[in-house]
Scaffold this motif. Sequence first.
Motif, PDB file in Angstrom:
ATOM      1  N   VAL A  37       0.871  -1.167   0.000  1.00  0.00           N
ATOM      2  CA  VAL A  37       0.000   0.000   0.000  1.00  0.00           C
ATOM      3  C   VAL A  37       0.911   1.221   0.000  1.00  0.00           C
TER       4      VAL A  37
ATOM      5  N   SER B 189     -13.557   4.771   1.382  1.00  0.00           N
ATOM      6  CA  SER B 189     -12.334   5.468   0.998  1.00  0.00           C
ATOM      7  C   SER B 189     -11.976   4.974  -0.383  1.00  0.00           C
TER       8      SER B 189
ATOM      9  N   THR C 185      -0.187  -5.983   8.366  1.00  0.00           N
ATOM     10  CA  THR C 185       0.456  -4.859   7.686  1.00  0.00           C
ATOM     11  C   THR C 185       1.737  -4.483   8.425  1.00  0.00           C
TER      12      THR C 185
ATOM     13  N   TYR D 238      -8.841   5.825  -1.875  1.00  0.00           N
ATOM     14  CA  TYR D 238      -7.409   5.530  -1.857  1.00  0.00           C
ATOM     15  C   TYR D 238      -7.112   4.240  -1.104  1.00  0.00           C
ATOM     16  N   PHE D 239      -7.830   3.981  -0.020  1.00  0.00           N
ATOM     17  CA  PHE D 239      -7.549   2.814   0.821  1.00  0.00           C
ATOM     18  C   PHE D 239      -8.479   1.639   0.532  1.00  0.00           C
ATOM     19  N   ASP D 240      -9.130   1.629  -0.616  1.00  0.00           N
ATOM     20  CA  ASP D 240     -10.017   0.529  -0.987  1.00  0.00           C
ATOM     21  C   ASP D 240      -9.168  -0.643  -1.487  1.00  0.00           C
ATOM     22  N   LEU D 241      -9.012  -1.653  -0.642  1.00  0.00           N
ATOM     23  CA  LEU D 241      -8.160  -2.779  -1.007  1.00  0.00           C
ATOM     24  C   LEU D 241      -8.724  -3.590  -2.162  1.00  0.00           C
TER      25      LEU D 241
ATOM     26  N   SER E  32     -11.212  -1.532   4.869  1.00  0.00           N
ATOM     27  CA  SER E  32     -11.687  -2.461   3.856  1.00  0.00           C
ATOM     28  C   SER E  32     -12.332  -3.708   4.457  1.00  0.00           C
TER      29      SER E  32
ATOM     30  N   ILE F 185      -7.176  -1.878  -5.037  1.00  0.00           N
ATOM     31  CA  ILE F 185      -5.726  -2.062  -5.005  1.00  0.00           C
ATOM     32  C   ILE F 185      -5.368  -3.495  -5.397  1.00  0.00           C
TER      33      ILE F 185
ATOM     34  N   ALA G  73      -0.872   3.951   6.586  1.00  0.00           N
ATOM     35  CA  ALA G  73      -1.707   3.765   5.400  1.00  0.00           C
ATOM     36  C   ALA G  73      -2.128   2.309   5.274  1.00  0.00           C
TER      37      ALA G  73
ATOM     38  N   GLU H 275      -4.814   1.593   7.956  1.00  0.00           N
ATOM     39  CA  GLU H 275      -6.112   2.170   7.613  1.00  0.00           C
ATOM     40  C   GLU H 275      -6.757   1.422   6.456  1.00  0.00           C
ATOM     41  N   ALA H 276      -5.958   1.032   5.463  1.00  0.00           N
ATOM     42  CA  ALA H 276      -6.511   0.268   4.342  1.00  0.00           C
ATOM     43  C   ALA H 276      -7.099  -1.048   4.826  1.00  0.00           C
TER      44      ALA H 276
END
Length: 412
Positions: free
Chosen positions: A71, A247, A197, A249-252, A85, A255, A77, A80-81
Motif C-alpha cells: 500500500v 475510501s 500490515t 485511496y484505501f479501498d483494497l 476495507s 488495489i 496507510a 487504515e486500508a
Amino acid sequence: MSSFVETTSPIDPPARLLMGPGPISAYPSVLRAMSAPLVGQYDPFMTATMTETQELYRQVWATRNDGTMLVDGTSRAGIEAAILSLVRPGDRVLVPVFGRFGHLLAEIAERALAEVHTIETEWGQVFPPSVIEEAIVRVKPTLLALVQGDTSTTMLQPLEEVGAICQKHGVLFYSDATASLGGNPFEADAWGLDAATAGLQKCLGGPSGSAPITLSARAVEVIRGRKRIEAGIREAGDPDASDFVRSNYFDLGMILDYWGPRRLNHHTEATSMLYGARECARLLLLEGRDAVIARHELAGRAMLTGVEALGMTVFGDTAHKMTNVVAVEIPEGVPGDVARQAMLDDFGIEIGTSFGPLHGRVWRIGTMGYNARKDAVLTTLVALEAVLRRFGAAVPVGGGVEAALAVYAEAA
C-alpha cells in the motif's frame, strides 16, 4: 539581490546514527535502489517488478496468500486500508490495548464507523490468550485488531495461539506488525492471520513510505464483497456493492485489482518506494529470515545487557520484549530531553522518548535493520555513558561496552 532559489543549496542531511524506535538508518543498497531510473507504471519492467515484490513479501510474511502487495503510504496507510476495507459500519471490532498503537487501531476502527470494544492491560505487559478469548466470547466481534510489537512500550504480544481462537469463534484476525516484522518471528499462515500490515522503517531497514500487506483468502472474500470500481474505469458486469469501502485511496478491492492480473488503474505506483521495498525484502531473504531474527536478538540482548551494566532499569516485562528495541528508565536527576539532545548534538546519535504515561520517563533505544550490528550497539553505549556521566549519573567506566562485548563474545 539573489533569489531564494539561487541561495538554497542542495539537500545535505547531517550524518546520523538512528538508534531510536524508528525510523532507523536504511541499508545503503536500499537507498541506491531508490535512486534507480523511473519507468512507466505499465512498463513490462514495472509490472514484473511488482510481481517479484509480491513473491518476495510472501516469503517475508511466511504466507502463500495471493493478496500480498504494497500500500503506497506509511505504515499507517496499511493499517487504515486493512481496517477500512475489512470493517463495515456497525461491525464490532475488538482491540486489546497494551500501548499507544492499540489506541491507534481503536481510533481507526471508530473512524470506519465500527462499534469498537477495547480491553486494556498495564503498559509494559501483554495479554494471555485466555484473556483475549474471554473478550471475544463476550463481545462477539467481526474483527480482532491486535498490535504485535508496540514500540511505545517495547512489548511483543504473542500471536501463536490467537489465530486458532479467532477461527474457533468465526472472527477475522488482523495484526499490525509495523515495528516487529523482520526482527521477530512472524508466521502469517501458521498463526492463522487474515490480514497483517507493516512498514519499512523498522526491522526491514528502509525508509517510511511503503506498507507491505498480506490478506488471507477469507479476508479477500470480505473485501471483494464490498467491491465498487470507480465510474471512470468501470466495465460492464463489474460489481457495485451498496456497502462499498468509504475510501477510494484505501479501498483494497481496487488495489488488489491494480496488483493483480487485471492491472486495473487505481493509482500510479510509487516507483522509487517499490524499488526500495523490493530491496528490503531481497536483503532479508538473502541473509535468511531466521538469521536476521537471530541478528536482531543478539544486538538487542547486547544493548539490554549494556544498559543494565550502566545501572539503568529496563522498563516492562523483559520476557515479552521485542528483540529490536529496549526501554530504559531515565535516571533520577538526569534531564531526559536535554540528555537526548546532547546525544544527537555531540555524537550524532538519535534515541527516543515515548508517549503518554511514559513520555519523559523512559528512553527507547532501537537495534534494528541495518543498525542491528555490533559497532552500532557499542558506539551508542559509549555515547550514552558519556552523556549520563555529564549529567551527574554514577555509571561504571566502560561498563556498558564491556557487558555488550561479553554478549557478543559468548555468541561467537
